[in-house]
Design an enzyme around this catalytic site. Structure first.
Site, PDB file in Angstrom:
ATOM      1  N   SER A 107      36.069 -19.031  -1.309  1.00 30.45           N
ATOM      2  CA  SER A 107      35.176 -19.854  -2.120  1.00 30.45           C
ATOM      3  C   SER A 107      35.912 -20.430  -3.331  1.00 30.45           C
ATOM      4  CB  SER A 107      33.955 -19.021  -2.513  1.00 30.45           C
ATOM      5  OG  SER A 107      32.907 -19.838  -2.958  1.00 30.45           O
ATOM      6  N   ASP A 238      27.550 -21.942   6.657  1.00 28.13           N
ATOM      7  CA  ASP A 238      27.805 -21.673   5.233  1.00 28.13           C
ATOM      8  C   ASP A 238      26.827 -22.501   4.407  1.00 28.13           C
ATOM      9  OD1 ASP A 238      28.871 -21.626   2.586  1.00 28.13           O
ATOM     10  OD2 ASP A 238      30.867 -21.163   3.388  1.00 28.13           O
ATOM     11  N   HIS A 267      28.597 -17.834   4.376  1.00 27.03           N
ATOM     12  CA  HIS A 267      29.615 -17.950   3.335  1.00 27.03           C
ATOM     13  C   HIS A 267      30.359 -16.633   3.126  1.00 27.03           C
ATOM     14  CE1 HIS A 267      31.542 -19.822  -0.079  1.00 27.03           C
ATOM     15  NE2 HIS A 267      31.101 -18.905  -0.908  1.00 27.03           N
TER      16      HIS A 267
END
Length: 287
Positions: A107, A238, A267
């Site tokens: 991320s 995601d 995610h």
């Protein structure tokens, strides 16, 4: 790559102090080729538990730090942006004298990896890189990035943090982060609690600033500069970093990129599906 280049033993854990006086906490376990893990917002190095244990058992040296303002590092009110995040990593790498390291970012940490490798990865410091559910090239919708997310999404993050950070930091993992809001999902209260614990350890000012860092930083030129092999891993469900505006664009900018798309995964798939992710990471590391 010689054994001598990465044989130094890990030190357990510790802190370094950067030029601006910020203390960066890190873990450093094992010997062998170093893997440096870069966590997502608003978490800490603890988010890599499933990877740290696995790769330690496979003979790697595993290192993970708490980004400034996060976890056990200083709760900074300045420097909460990508240039400084990358410089902090460079300081840690120099302190540990890491060579031929593999950098793995999730991320926001994927953006940190992109900027670090592009700016500081020369001279044998970096062997490979991985971006998991990562934010590059840029999350924000702009004229040049029409498929991005509108600024209102990130303003909503800021409003929710300001109004009630503790509740916001429950709602994110209980819902979209791990896909626990999907029908039939196997919900883990422990995983939700651990996300909340990590988030609440950090500083609210740094977390607030980091929303701008992960959403508005443009990594296009960073991706173009990277000349080591890069594995891009992304779940097609995601809900935090939609794949169409991230991985599917990032792979086109990398010189030596490989894309792996995970059907139906969320995610936070490195936690929810660690067995799948770890196996694919190991194969990439050994290739």
């Amino acid at each position: 790559m010689t054994e001598a280049s990465h044989a130094k033993a890990g030190s357990g854990s510790g802190t370094i102090t950067t030029k601006d006086g910020t203390q960066i906490y890190y873990k450093d376990w094992g010997t062998g080729q170093p893997i440096v893990f870069h966590h997502g917002w608003p978490l800490s190095s603890d988010d890599w538990d499933a990877q740290m244990l696995f790769f330690l058992s496979k003979g790697y040296r595993v290192i993970a730090h708490d980004r400034r303002g996060h976890g056990r590092s200083s709760q900074t009110d300045t420097g909460n942006e990508m240039d400084t995040y990358a410089a902090d990593v460079a300081a840690l790498v120099a302190h540990l004298d890491l060579k031929s390291a593999i950098h793995v970012g999730h991320s926001t940490g994927g953006g940190e990896v992109a900027r670090y490798v592009a700016r500081y990865g020369s001279g044998g410091r970096v062997a490979k890189a991985v971006m998991i559910g990562a934010v590059p090239p840029i999350m924000l919708k702009t004229d040049a990035n029409p498929g991005g997310l509108p600024i209102e999404v990130f303003d909503g993050f800021r409003s929710a943090m300001t109004a009630n950070r503790a509740q916001f930091f429950r709602d994110v993992p209980a819902g979209p982060f791990y896909g626990f809001n999907r029908p039939g999902a196997t919900v883990s209260e422990g995983v939700i609690d651990n996300w909340w614990r990590q988030g609440m350890m950090g500083g609210t000012k740094a977390h607030y600033d980091c929303i701008k860092a992960f959403s508005e930083t443009d990594f296009t030129e960073d991706l173009k500069k990277i000349d080591v092999p890069v594995l891009v891993m992304h779940g097609d469900d995601d809900q935090i970093v939609p794949i169409a505006a991230s991985a599917l664009l990032a792979i086109k900018l990398l010189k030596k990129g490989e894309l792996k798309v995970y059907k139906g995964l969320p995610h936070g798939m490195a936690t929810t599906h660690a067995d799948i992710i770890n196996a694919d990471l190991l194969a990439f590391f050994k290739a």
